[in-house]
Design a protein around this motif. Structure first.
Motif, mmCIF file in Angstrom:
data_model
loop_
_atom_site.group_PDB
_atom_site.id
_atom_site.type_symbol
_atom_site.label_atom_id
_atom_site.label_comp_id
_atom_site.label_asym_id
_atom_site.label_seq_id
_atom_site.Cartn_x
_atom_site.Cartn_y
_atom_site.Cartn_z
ATOM 1 N N ILE A 186 -5.421 7.204 -2.821
ATOM 2 C CA ILE A 186 -4.953 7.888 -4.203
ATOM 3 C C ILE A 186 -3.242 7.310 -4.192
ATOM 4 O O ILE A 186 -2.624 7.449 -2.933
ATOM 5 C CB ILE A 186 -4.736 9.484 -3.748
ATOM 6 N N LYS A 187 -2.940 6.694 -5.251
ATOM 7 C CA LYS A 187 -1.682 6.031 -5.209
ATOM 8 C C LYS A 187 -0.719 7.364 -5.799
ATOM 9 O O LYS A 187 -0.918 8.226 -6.650
ATOM 10 C CB LYS A 187 -1.698 5.286 -6.576
ATOM 11 N N LEU A 188 0.438 7.280 -4.951
ATOM 12 C CA LEU A 188 1.429 8.237 -5.128
ATOM 13 C C LEU A 188 2.710 7.914 -5.148
ATOM 14 O O LEU A 188 2.984 6.609 -4.427
ATOM 15 C CB LEU A 188 1.558 9.273 -4.065
ATOM 16 N N SER A 189 3.722 8.274 -6.008
ATOM 17 C CA SER A 189 4.961 7.677 -6.166
ATOM 18 C C SER A 189 6.035 8.385 -4.950
ATOM 19 O O SER A 189 5.553 9.397 -4.489
ATOM 20 C CB SER A 189 5.788 8.057 -7.477
ATOM 21 N N ASN A 205 8.936 0.230 -2.219
ATOM 22 C CA ASN A 205 10.004 1.114 -1.834
ATOM 23 C C ASN A 205 9.721 2.415 -2.686
ATOM 24 O O ASN A 205 10.302 3.511 -2.643
ATOM 25 C CB ASN A 205 11.163 0.684 -2.506
ATOM 26 N N SER A 206 8.626 2.191 -3.892
ATOM 27 C CA SER A 206 8.595 3.440 -4.803
ATOM 28 C C SER A 206 7.351 4.094 -4.825
ATOM 29 O O SER A 206 7.052 5.083 -5.512
ATOM 30 C CB SER A 206 8.909 3.082 -6.056
ATOM 31 N N ASN A 207 6.366 3.528 -4.075
ATOM 32 C CA ASN A 207 4.939 4.117 -4.305
ATOM 33 C C ASN A 207 4.029 3.585 -3.020
ATOM 34 O O ASN A 207 4.696 2.875 -2.191
ATOM 35 C CB ASN A 207 4.201 3.791 -5.478
ATOM 36 N N GLY A 208 3.032 4.409 -2.892
ATOM 37 C CA GLY A 208 2.111 4.026 -1.628
ATOM 38 C C GLY A 208 0.826 4.661 -1.909
ATOM 39 O O GLY A 208 0.450 5.193 -2.842
ATOM 40 N N ILE A 209 -0.048 4.698 -0.822
ATOM 41 C CA ILE A 209 -1.326 5.185 -0.780
ATOM 42 C C ILE A 209 -1.414 6.253 0.223
ATOM 43 O O ILE A 209 -1.161 6.083 1.291
ATOM 44 C CB ILE A 209 -2.455 3.768 -0.603
#
Length: 101
Positions: free
Chosen positions: A11-14, A43-47
């Motif tokens: 799930i990609k989240l900011s 710097n602005s998103n992840g999993i």
């Protein structure tokens, strides 16, 4: 029939979404622990990797919060409501069309 209990959703989240979730007082302790597994991509998103069942548990919590606090007196989405709707969409899992990894 595929066994989805072993599958994981990516799930990609900011940054804003993960900050909101980490400060959410409506999530269960186990859900807050799962947020600690969040991996930054930039710097602005992840999993966030979750099982379909865990993702559905998050969606249920988001939906309850949306019903309580997501709308103003004119039934327009609040800022929190907008974030919650995005999160509900991010955490959706359809076994017919699993998310790409």
């Amino acid at each position: 029939m595929t066994n989805h209990s072993l599958s994981q959703l990516a799930i990609k989240l900011s940054d804003d979404e993960i900050s909101y979730l980490k400060s959410a007082n409506f999530l269960a302790p186990l859900q807050l622990e799962l947020l600690d597994t969040f991996k930054w991509n930039s710097n602005s998103n992840g999993i966030l990797n979750l099982s379909p069942m865990a993702a559905e548990d998050f969606r249920e919590a988001f939906t309850e919060q949306l019903a309580k606090f997501g709308f103003d007196e004119s039934y327009n989405l609040t800022d929190e409501g907008k974030i919650l709707e995005e999160l509900i969409d991010h955490f959706y899992y359809n076994p017919q069309f699993p998310a790409e990894k």
